[in-house]
Write an enzyme that holds these catalytic residues in place. Structure first.
Site, PDB file in Angstrom:
ATOM      1  N   ARG A 232       0.854  -1.184   0.000  1.00  0.00           N
ATOM      2  CA  ARG A 232       0.000   0.000   0.000  1.00  0.00           C
ATOM      3  C   ARG A 232       0.891   1.236   0.000  1.00  0.00           C
ATOM      4  O   ARG A 232       1.935   1.264   0.649  1.00  0.00           O
ATOM      5  CB  ARG A 232      -0.910   0.031   1.238  1.00  0.00           C
ATOM      6  CG  ARG A 232      -2.126  -0.892   1.140  1.00  0.00           C
ATOM      7  CD  ARG A 232      -3.116  -0.468   0.061  1.00  0.00           C
ATOM      8  NE  ARG A 232      -4.247  -1.368  -0.068  1.00  0.00           N
ATOM      9  CZ  ARG A 232      -4.330  -2.408  -0.900  1.00  0.00           C
ATOM     10  NH1 ARG A 232      -3.314  -2.685  -1.700  1.00  0.00           N
ATOM     11  NH2 ARG A 232      -5.409  -3.165  -0.946  1.00  0.00           N
ATOM     12  N   GLU A 261      -3.173   7.466  -4.408  1.00  0.00           N
ATOM     13  CA  GLU A 261      -3.279   6.776  -5.692  1.00  0.00           C
ATOM     14  C   GLU A 261      -4.661   6.921  -6.354  1.00  0.00           C
ATOM     15  O   GLU A 261      -4.738   7.159  -7.554  1.00  0.00           O
ATOM     16  CB  GLU A 261      -2.956   5.316  -5.423  1.00  0.00           C
ATOM     17  CG  GLU A 261      -3.019   4.398  -6.556  1.00  0.00           C
ATOM     18  CD  GLU A 261      -2.933   2.981  -5.992  1.00  0.00           C
ATOM     19  OE1 GLU A 261      -3.726   2.174  -6.427  1.00  0.00           O
ATOM     20  OE2 GLU A 261      -2.103   2.713  -5.106  1.00  0.00           O
ATOM     21  N   HIS A 301      -1.277  -0.112  -9.807  1.00  0.00           N
ATOM     22  CA  HIS A 301      -1.952  -1.036  -8.881  1.00  0.00           C
ATOM     23  C   HIS A 301      -2.462  -2.238  -9.684  1.00  0.00           C
ATOM     24  O   HIS A 301      -3.646  -2.611  -9.601  1.00  0.00           O
ATOM     25  CB  HIS A 301      -3.088  -0.357  -8.124  1.00  0.00           C
ATOM     26  CG  HIS A 301      -3.431  -1.082  -6.846  1.00  0.00           C
ATOM     27  ND1 HIS A 301      -3.829  -0.446  -5.710  1.00  0.00           N
ATOM     28  CD2 HIS A 301      -3.410  -2.405  -6.541  1.00  0.00           C
ATOM     29  CE1 HIS A 301      -4.061  -1.342  -4.759  1.00  0.00           C
ATOM     30  NE2 HIS A 301      -3.814  -2.552  -5.246  1.00  0.00           N
TER      31      HIS A 301
HETATM   32  P1  NAI Z   1      -1.231 -11.184   4.970  1.00  0.00           P
HETATM   33  O1  NAI Z   1      -2.256 -10.706   5.914  1.00  0.00           O
HETATM   34  O2  NAI Z   1      -1.176 -12.612   4.580  1.00  0.00           O
HETATM   35  O3  NAI Z   1       0.230 -10.793   5.543  1.00  0.00           O
HETATM   36  C1  NAI Z   1       0.524  -9.566   6.156  1.00  0.00           C
HETATM   37  C2  NAI Z   1       1.683  -9.783   7.107  1.00  0.00           C
HETATM   38  O4  NAI Z   1       2.006  -8.502   7.673  1.00  0.00           O
HETATM   39  C3  NAI Z   1       1.362 -10.727   8.266  1.00  0.00           C
HETATM   40  O5  NAI Z   1       2.346 -11.730   8.367  1.00  0.00           O
HETATM   41  C4  NAI Z   1       1.362  -9.805   9.485  1.00  0.00           C
HETATM   42  O6  NAI Z   1       1.832 -10.450  10.664  1.00  0.00           O
HETATM   43  C5  NAI Z   1       2.303  -8.716   9.043  1.00  0.00           C
HETATM   44  N1  NAI Z   1       2.118  -7.465   9.783  1.00  0.00           N
HETATM   45  C6  NAI Z   1       0.944  -6.870  10.078  1.00  0.00           C
HETATM   46  N2  NAI Z   1       1.180  -5.727  10.774  1.00  0.00           N
HETATM   47  C7  NAI Z   1       2.521  -5.636  10.902  1.00  0.00           C
HETATM   48  C8  NAI Z   1       3.376  -4.672  11.502  1.00  0.00           C
HETATM   49  N3  NAI Z   1       2.877  -3.599  12.140  1.00  0.00           N
HETATM   50  N4  NAI Z   1       4.713  -4.864  11.445  1.00  0.00           N
HETATM   51  C9  NAI Z   1       5.214  -5.958  10.823  1.00  0.00           C
HETATM   52  N5  NAI Z   1       4.461  -6.903  10.251  1.00  0.00           N
HETATM   53  C10 NAI Z   1       3.116  -6.736  10.267  1.00  0.00           C
HETATM   54  O7  NAI Z   1      -1.367 -10.237   3.687  1.00  0.00           O
HETATM   55  P2  NAI Z   1      -0.939 -10.557   2.196  1.00  0.00           P
HETATM   56  O8  NAI Z   1      -2.003 -11.327   1.504  1.00  0.00           O
HETATM   57  O9  NAI Z   1       0.454 -11.087   2.185  1.00  0.00           O
HETATM   58  O10 NAI Z   1      -0.948  -9.090   1.559  1.00  0.00           O
HETATM   59  C11 NAI Z   1      -0.042  -8.070   2.008  1.00  0.00           C
HETATM   60  C12 NAI Z   1      -0.529  -6.739   1.462  1.00  0.00           C
HETATM   61  O11 NAI Z   1      -0.421  -6.728   0.042  1.00  0.00           O
HETATM   62  C13 NAI Z   1      -2.021  -6.488   1.712  1.00  0.00           C
HETATM   63  O12 NAI Z   1      -2.226  -5.933   2.983  1.00  0.00           O
HETATM   64  C14 NAI Z   1      -2.394  -5.532   0.627  1.00  0.00           C
HETATM   65  O13 NAI Z   1      -2.261  -4.220   1.115  1.00  0.00           O
HETATM   66  C15 NAI Z   1      -1.338  -5.767  -0.456  1.00  0.00           C
HETATM   67  N6  NAI Z   1      -1.945  -6.295  -1.692  1.00  0.00           N
HETATM   68  C16 NAI Z   1      -1.649  -5.630  -2.856  1.00  0.00           C
HETATM   69  C17 NAI Z   1      -2.167  -6.058  -4.060  1.00  0.00           C
HETATM   70  C18 NAI Z   1      -1.827  -5.351  -5.329  1.00  0.00           C
HETATM   71  O14 NAI Z   1      -2.478  -5.590  -6.351  1.00  0.00           O
HETATM   72  N7  NAI Z   1      -0.822  -4.492  -5.342  1.00  0.00           N
HETATM   73  C19 NAI Z   1      -3.075  -7.225  -4.139  1.00  0.00           C
HETATM   74  C20 NAI Z   1      -3.265  -7.908  -2.856  1.00  0.00           C
HETATM   75  C21 NAI Z   1      -2.724  -7.415  -1.685  1.00  0.00           C
END
Ligand code: NAI
Length: 340
Positions: A232, A261, A301
């Protein structure tokens, strides 16, 4: 059930054919659902939207029969969950669909940088086959630092193994079993910043993570680090990034997401926003400067946007609609079925 599907392209309609065969009445609309058009769908019992629909209190007011919002996305910040709960409207999402897809995009951005692909292809299109200034760098042997080892971050670490990269990671909630299985090492945040040649961000944007890559973080990074952000835009302080790029601290950046964005998508939106107060103009300006820098590679994006990932979204969304119709709601994020 009367189901109105929004932001839908013609090839996507086939995903809902089984629902029609089961007797549900579907209508398809390429435009988003919003306050201005909601009254046209007053008889809808379910709506299926993507992220550019704004399901707010005005829209909900105009849809008195609505029982279900099935969003074809993981995020649901375009839906007023509180008002949905109050009105007994269930909200379902697609919890995961593209961890490999986004991880593959990360390496698309990284290889674009390491092999100077944009410049190389631009050159040959002009009939210029000179190699001067195109020298890149190997990924093999470089250290990748992944921030956030959830679904996407783990896929990135797995792919990086194939490239022969050293791999370190930071997460607030480490997963030692994943580290063991995939062969990476956890570090604390500051150590990761100091060790990585390439940093890739995979945490959600929350009040805690917003701006986590700012002045202090850049100061701890190696000279000539590469930053990749497909998570993000708000995770990175773009003013600090611009400074780090200008000073050469950051060699290059690959960004699929930017702060402000939604506004920057359309120049006309930016112009309109000049007359409103809700946007941060300094950040908008910084976004525009980034867009024009030769060592910054920005995609709109689109990291999730492959045929396979979109098909998975459609399949889960159709299953969400069917489950609800059968009294077995799934992937519920709000509403009576989620306990209010
Ligand atoms: P997920 O929920 O599987 O993993 C997120 C990780 O971040 C978790 O392991 C969590 O423990 C960690 N985390 C949360 N808060 C934290 C903090 N304060 N400090 C350190 N670690 C922290 O999410 P996933 O599926 O891996 O997606 C990650 C991000 O990717 C999403 O939140 C979304 O914003 C973004 N995304 C972007 C897309 C795109 O098209 N560019 C598409 C899908 C997701």
């Amino acid at each position: 059930m009367r189901i109105a599907v929004f932001e839908v392209e013609s090839w996507e309609m086939a995903a809902f054919a089984d629902l029609e065969a089961e007797g549900h009445r579907l209508s398809y609309h390429p435009e988003p659902l919003e306050a201005a058009n909601a009254a046209d769908f007053a008889d809808a019992e379910a709506v299926c939207t993507f992220i550019y629909s704004a399901v707010d209190a005005c829209v909900l007011d105009a849809l008195p029969h609505l029982c279900l919002v099935a969003t074809r996305s993981t995020g649901y910040d375009h839906i007023d969950l509180e008002t949905c709960r109050e009105r007994g409207v269930t909200v379902c999402n697609v919890p995961s669909y593209g961890e490999n897809t986004v991880a593959e995009h990360v390496f698309g951005l990284l290889l674009t940088i390491s092999h100077n692909l944009t410049e190389a292809v631009d050159r040959t299109r002009r009939g210029d086959f000179s190699p001067q200034g195109l020298q890149g760098f190997d990924l093999r042997g470089r250290t990748l630092g992944v921030i956030g080892t959830g679904a996407i971050g783990r896929h990135v670490l797995e792919i990086a193994r194939g490239f022969g990269m050293e791999r370190v990671a930071y997460d607030k909630y480490p997963d030692p079993a994943a580290a063991e299985r995939l062969g990476f090492r956890y570090r604390d945040f500051d150590s990761l910043l100091g060790q990585a040649d390439v940093i890739s961000l995979h945490v959600p944007e929350t009040p805690e993570t917003r701006g986590m890559i700012g002045e202090a973080a850049f100061a701890r990074m190696r000279e000539g680090v590469v930053l990749i952000n497909t998570a993000r835009g708000g995770l990175v302080d773009v003013h600090a990034l611009l400074r780090a790029l200008a000073e050469g601290k950051v060699r290059a950046a690959g960004l699929d997401v930017l702060p402000e964005e939604p506004v920057i998508r359309e120049e006309s939106e930016v112009l309109r926003s000049l007359f409103q107060q809700e946007y941060d103009y300094r950040t908008l300006l910084a976004d525009h400067v980034l867009l024009r820098m030769r060592n910054v590679f920005i995609t709109p994006h689109s990291a999730f946007n492959t045929r396979e990932a979109l098909q998975r979204i459609l399949d889960v969304s159709a299953a969400n609609l069917r489950g609800f119709a059968r009294g077995q709601p799934r992937n519920v994020v709000a509403g009576p079925s989620a306990g209010g």
